[in-house]
Design an enzyme around this catalytic site. Structure first.
Site, short mmCIF file in Angstrom:
data_model
loop_
_atom_site.label_atom_id
_atom_site.label_comp_id
_atom_site.label_asym_id
_atom_site.label_seq_id
_atom_site.Cartn_x
_atom_site.Cartn_y
_atom_site.Cartn_z
N ASP A 1 -4.07 -1.46 -14.66
CA ASP A 1 -3.16 -0.42 -15.17
C ASP A 1 -1.74 -0.66 -14.69
O ASP A 1 -1.47 -0.66 -13.49
CB ASP A 1 -3.62 0.96 -14.70
CG ASP A 1 -5.00 1.34 -15.23
OD1 ASP A 1 -5.22 1.18 -16.43
OD2 ASP A 1 -5.85 1.79 -14.44
N SER B 1 -9.27 -3.87 -10.02
CA SER B 1 -8.76 -2.57 -10.47
C SER B 1 -9.55 -1.42 -9.87
O SER B 1 -10.76 -1.52 -9.66
CB SER B 1 -8.84 -2.50 -11.99
OG SER B 1 -8.60 -1.20 -12.45
N ALA B 2 -8.85 -0.30 -9.64
CA ALA B 2 -9.51 0.91 -9.14
C ALA B 2 -10.17 1.68 -10.28
O ALA B 2 -10.90 2.64 -10.06
CB ALA B 2 -8.48 1.81 -8.48
N SER B 3 -9.92 1.25 -11.51
CA SER B 3 -10.36 2.03 -12.66
C SER B 3 -11.82 1.80 -13.03
O SER B 3 -12.29 0.68 -13.16
CB SER B 3 -9.49 1.70 -13.88
OG SER B 3 -10.03 2.33 -15.02
N LYS C 1 -7.99 1.60 -2.90
CA LYS C 1 -6.73 1.06 -2.42
C LYS C 1 -5.98 2.21 -1.72
O LYS C 1 -6.04 3.33 -2.23
CB LYS C 1 -5.86 0.54 -3.59
CG LYS C 1 -6.50 -0.61 -4.39
CD LYS C 1 -5.67 -0.90 -5.65
CE LYS C 1 -6.38 -1.89 -6.56
NZ LYS C 1 -5.71 -2.12 -7.84
N GLU D 1 0.41 -6.56 -8.58
CA GLU D 1 0.20 -5.11 -8.47
C GLU D 1 1.44 -4.31 -8.85
O GLU D 1 2.55 -4.74 -8.57
CB GLU D 1 -0.07 -4.78 -6.99
CG GLU D 1 -1.49 -4.50 -6.65
CD GLU D 1 -2.06 -3.23 -7.29
OE1 GLU D 1 -1.29 -2.40 -7.78
OE2 GLU D 1 -3.29 -3.09 -7.27
C1 BG6 Z 1 -5.84 2.75 -11.29
C2 BG6 Z 1 -4.67 3.58 -11.77
O1 BG6 Z 1 -5.75 1.48 -11.84
O2 BG6 Z 1 -7.07 3.35 -11.67
C3 BG6 Z 1 -4.82 5.02 -11.28
O3 BG6 Z 1 -3.47 3.04 -11.30
C4 BG6 Z 1 -6.17 5.57 -11.70
O4 BG6 Z 1 -3.77 5.78 -11.81
C5 BG6 Z 1 -7.30 4.66 -11.18
O5 BG6 Z 1 -6.36 6.87 -11.19
C6 BG6 Z 1 -8.68 5.13 -11.62
O6 BG6 Z 1 -8.79 5.02 -12.99
P1 BG6 Z 1 -9.93 5.62 -13.88
O7 BG6 Z 1 -9.75 4.94 -15.21
O8 BG6 Z 1 -11.24 5.27 -13.23
O9 BG6 Z 1 -9.72 7.09 -13.93
MG MG Z 2 -1.75 -0.39 -11.39
#
Ligand code: BG6
Ligand code: MG
Length: 218
Positions: free
Chosen positions: A12, A115-117, A146, A170
């Site tokens: 992201d 990624s944290a997502s 992170k 990043e």
């Molecule tokens: C990170 C974003 O990559 O993912 C954060 O920078 C976000 O803003 C986090 O909260 C978690 O993402 P998701 O998609 O699991 O809600």
């Molecule tokens: Mg990011």
């Protein structure tokens, strides 16, 4: 003999322009709870997990809510976020990224996603990049968010590379801290003051050229 290096990319705000969708969904949530949420405050949420983001947001709004209500809000935020994600196409890949990934592939330089997502696989699928990465580490695979280095250390492990030979790209303060804590080289994308802890900073992805990558590789 030259040392082999590998790259680990955040998703992201680095690969795709989803940071704006996260902001929009959090801002709307804050507004629905009766307080405002600025772009400056949003910097604190970048790179941070969904659960931790809600904690920070509620702190900004000076609110304390029961767990059940928080679960409801997390679902609401993600539903709005996914409504944007589901309309994404390859056009939302940030400038220079396609070129850079193709350059790395052509030069046999391995790269992973860090990624944290939890939505990362879906997003990569939507923009057609899922098959380009040697390894993917997303929010479903880590327990510590992170700035903890877990996500990047797992990425290095999957790439079979030593952390000191990995370069992280990043856009978040928390992500730069995580890369530094993992003993990796950190490249920040964004404001140089905000990302002052990074080893290198570029204003946006278009400024991160293949020439610069070449200088790191050689
Ligand atoms: C990170 C974003 O990559 O993912 C954060 O920078 C976000 O803003 C986090 O909260 C978690 O993402 P998701 O998609 O699991 O809600
Ligand atoms: Mg990011």
């Amino acid at each position: 003999m030259k040392t082999e290096i590998a790259f680990i990319f955040d998703l992201d705000g680095v690969i795709v322009d989803t940071a704006k969708y996260h902001y929009l969904a959090w801002r709307n949530l804050a507004n629905s709870l009766g307080f405002d949420f600025t772009k400056e405050q949003n910097e604190q949420l970048k790179g941070v997990s969904r659960v931790k983001s809600l904690e920070i947001l509620l702190g900004i709004g000076n609110m304390k809510l029961p767990d059940e209500k928080k679960q409801e809000l997390l679902i609401k935020k993600n539903e709005e976020y996914l409504s944007y994600v589901n309309n994404m196409t390859a056009e939302e890949i940030l400038p220079g990224i396609n070129n850079m990934l193709d350059f790395l592939i052509k030069n046999d330089v391995k790269f992973a996603l860090g990624s944290a997502s939890k939505n990362a696989p879906l997003i990569l699928e939507k923009v057609g990049l899922i098959n380009k990465f040697t390894a993917i580490v997303d929010g479903n695979q880590v327990t510590k968010a992170k700035p903890d280095p877990e996500v990047f250390l797992l990425g290095a492990e999957k790439l079979k590379m030593k952390p000191t030979n990995c370069v992280v790209v990043e856009d978040a303060i928390a992500g730069v801290k995580a890369a530094n804590a993992a003993n990796m080289t950190s490249i920040g994308i964004g404001n140089a003051d905000t990302l002052k802890e990074a080893n290198y900073v570029f204003e946006d992805t278009s400024k991160l050229t293949t020439e610069f990558l070449k200088s790191l590789i050689n």
